[in-house]
Design an enzyme around this catalytic site. Structure first.
Site, PDB file in Angstrom:
ATOM      1  CG  ASP A 209      -1.505   1.291   1.228  1.00 45.43           C
ATOM      2  OD1 ASP A 209      -2.170   1.686   0.309  1.00 45.43           O
ATOM      3  OD2 ASP A 209      -2.175   1.635   2.689  1.00 45.43           O
TER       4      ASP A 209
ATOM      5  CG  ASP B 196      -1.382   7.367   0.611  1.00 41.12           C
ATOM      6  OD1 ASP B 196      -0.587   8.021   0.200  1.00 41.12           O
ATOM      7  OD2 ASP B 196      -2.970   7.209   0.274  1.00 41.12           O
TER       8      ASP B 196
ATOM      9  N   GLY C  55      -8.094   2.813   3.283  1.00 37.06           N
ATOM     10  CA  GLY C  55      -7.692   2.102   2.538  1.00 37.06           C
ATOM     11  C   GLY C  55      -8.892   2.651   1.991  1.00 37.06           C
TER      12      GLY C  55
ATOM     13  NE  ARG D 122     -10.440  11.720  -3.973  1.00 33.74           N
ATOM     14  CZ  ARG D 122     -10.258  11.948  -5.323  1.00 33.74           C
ATOM     15  NH1 ARG D 122     -11.230  12.405  -5.853  1.00 33.74           N
ATOM     16  NH2 ARG D 122      -9.245  11.193  -5.731  1.00 33.74           N
TER      17      ARG D 122
ATOM     18  CB  SER E 133      -4.735   7.501  -3.646  1.00 37.58           C
ATOM     19  OG  SER E 133      -4.391   8.731  -3.781  1.00 37.58           O
TER      20      SER E 133
ATOM     21  CG  ASN F 127      -4.561  12.279  -5.282  1.00 38.87           C
ATOM     22  OD1 ASN F 127      -4.271  13.282  -5.836  1.00 38.87           O
ATOM     23  ND2 ASN F 127      -5.002  12.034  -4.205  1.00 38.87           N
TER      24      ASN F 127
ATOM     25  CG  ASP G 168      -1.718   2.524   6.660  1.00 35.37           C
ATOM     26  OD1 ASP G 168      -1.519   3.705   7.134  1.00 35.37           O
ATOM     27  OD2 ASP G 168      -1.933   2.253   6.079  1.00 35.37           O
TER      28      ASP G 168
END
Length: 262
Positions: free
Chosen positions: A17, A19, A61, A64, A139, A141, A197
């Site tokens: 992952d 972020d 996770g 959005r 994400s 991003n 995470d």
């Protein structure tokens, strides 16, 4: 007794992952969500107030818009889904999500980002050893964050929110994204490692059949990560380094220490 750690050098591949695992952008996301949801909750008189626990339970996770819908549903609030090109001021699921993304992008451009030193050292180690590695992130991003952090070149495969939308992959905790990551990287999940995470991401990797799911506890809680399917929980990926490699961390600069972020 400390948990026995898997050896990532012996894995078919390692899927990370982004972020909160490779970069501390989870903190940037958390701040952006809080700004947006605090405003929404106040204007719509939604109770109880938004909290960090809401982030970990309903948003962390996930893609959005799914995160927005999940959180509002937890408060019995239903609004139109809208469309992905809704303006940030639109009072729709997509509008609220786009409002958050604007806040995140502004913060990322202003502050930049650097990878966690332990995470950077591990991906350098795996890359040097020829272990296939990739990123699985909800994400949209992800490409921008990986580039800003100076680590995009390490990953031949990035399955992110853009890919998930294009290929109609269900959001974590469904198995789709981690399964797609393994296929794209050409590895067998049953002989590979997933690193997450978020409880939703841990559940996704477990559902996709990964032999080892490493939970990185950046705030979700070790018990919650294990309950979601983590086979081992660590505080930082530096635990996978040798003593000499760990000692080197204090002497190495990360890519973003030496480059300005536009």
């Amino acid at each position: 007794m400390p948990e026995a750690l898997p050896d990532p050098l012996r894995a078919d591949g390692v899927l990370f992952d982004l972020d909160g695992v490779l970069t501390p952008t989870a903190e940037v996301h958390m701040r952006a969500w809080k700004v947006v949801f605090d405003d929404v909750f106040e204007r719509w008189d939604i109770t109880p107030p938004y909290s960090d626990a809401d982030y970990f339970d309903y948003v962390d996770g996930k893609k959005r818009y799914d995160g927005v819908a999940s959180l509002l549903h937890s408060r019995n609030v239903e609004v139109p889904w809208g469309a992905v090109d809704d303006p940030p001021e639109a009072e729709t699921i997509c509008g609220i999500g786009n409002r958050k993304n604007a806040a995140f992008a502004e913060s990322l451009r202003a502050e930049g980002i650097a990878p966690f030193p332990g995470s950077l050292a591990l991906i350098e180690k795996l890359s040097a050893a020829g272990v296939p590695i990739g990123v699985v992130s909800s994400s949209k991003n992800a490409e921008e964050v990986l580039t800003a952090a100076g680590i995009r070149s390490f990953f031949p495969v990035v399955v992110d929110g853009v890919v998930a939308e294009r290929d109609h992959l269900s959001s974590k905790p469904a198995a789709d994204m981690f399964r797609a990551g393994a296929v794209a990287l050409g590895v067998d999940p049953a002989r590979s490692i997933a690193v997450e995470d978020a409880t939703s991401g841990v559940a996704s990797a477990a559902a996709a059949g990964y032999a080892t799911v490493v939970g990185v506890d950046r705030g979700a809680g070790a018990d919650a990560l294990r309950a979601a399917g983590a086979t081992v929980v660590v505080d930082d990926l530096a635990v996978f380094l040798s003593d000499s490699e760990s000692a080197d961390l204090s002497h190495k600069a990360t890519p973003s220490d030496t480059e300005e972020t536009a």
